[in-house]
Design a protein around this motif. Structure first.
Motif: not given
Length: 284
Positions: A238-239, A241-246, A235, A190
């Motif tokens: 990806m979730i 990573k997306r949450y970590s970026n947010i 998948y 992440t």
């Protein structure tokens, strides 16, 4: 290798400079002793013309001239590689022989007019000899000054190269240190902080900013295994990573966010009131 070459060059130039300094001192001594011969010959001529022979003075001039030409004697005079100066010395020695012949004639009560002329010729050659060794000494002094300038430049260049190389190594080590820290303190999947980094930063913030309020959030995705099983691990990654970026985009000053393991995260939040704090986390 560059530093080694510069160091050897510096040592070589320094050695040559020391030799030149020593030689220039010797040249100054030669100037003095040629001047002594010049003055002593004039005094000798005056004494002989007044019928006051002085064999000690003749012997004194003989000794100096011999040592000027050979470099052997008690006065510590040296022979130089200055061709023109050596030619003048040879002329001076031959003219001294002529002067001795005229002195003997005067002592035998013969005509003294030739003695005066020979003495003037000897004086002129001695003058030219002095001027030549002075000129030679000046050339060597200029050469020495050039070498000193070269030594200074080489020294400055060496220091600049050392400083540049030191800074390059320092920058390289700092970059390596940053890379190692990133490897040690960044989650590979992440990009969030690891739990070890979280503990270090959180402890530091809480200890240092005692006047501020802090809250720790422990985040765990519910039934995340179901997502991996149904949609696949790519998948699920990806979730995460997306949450970590947010979360990382929303992390403010005095705050830390990290991934503990799998789908579990932790965050240190700095807040003024709980309502705003909870609203931020719900938006995230």
């Amino acid at each position: 290798m560059t530093i080694l070459v510069l160091f050897v060059l510096l040592i070589s130039i320094s050695y040559i400079s020391v030799q030149l300094i020593h030689n220039i001192g010797d040249y100054g001594k030669l100037i003095n002793y040629v001047g002594i011969v010049r003055g002593a010959s004039q005094r000798l001529t005056k004494l002989e013309m007044n019928l006051q022979p002085n064999d000690e003075l003749v012997e004194y001039i003989d000794e100096i001239l011999h040592e000027l030409n050979t470099g052997h004697g008690k006065y510590g005079l040296v022979v130089t590689d200055c061709k023109k100066y050596n030619e003048y010395l040879s002329l001076l020695e031959r003219k001294w022989e002529d002067l001795n012949i005229e002195i003997k004639k005067v002592r035998m009560e013969e005509d003294s007019s030739q003695l005066l002329q020979t003495s003037e010729e000897f004086f002129k050659i001695a003058n030219d000899t002095v001027f030549e060794i002075e000129h030679y000494s000046k050339e060597k002094s200029n050469y020495l000054m050039t070498l000193i300038i070269i030594i200074s430049i080489v020294g400055i260049v060496a220091w600049i190269i050392l400083i540049i190389q030191y800074n390059r190594r320092l920058i390289k080590l700092e970059k390596l240190n940053v890379d190692l820290k990133n490897i040690a303190y960044k989650d590979e999947l992440t990009g969030a902080n690891t739990i070890e980094k979280f503990k270090l930063d959180a402890e530091q913030y809480i200890y240092k900013y005692k006047d501020k309020k802090f809250a720790i959030f422990y985040i765990d995705f519910e039934n995340f295994k179901y997502i991996n099983d149904i949609f696949g691990y790519d998948y699920g990654d990806m979730i995460l990573k997306r949450y970590s970026n947010i979360m990382m985009d929303d992390i403010g000053k005095y705050e830390v966010f990290a991934r503990e393991i799998a789908d579990r995260f932790v965050a240190l939040r700095c807040y003024v009131d709980k309502e705003t704090l909870l609203r931020r986390q719900q938006v995230d």
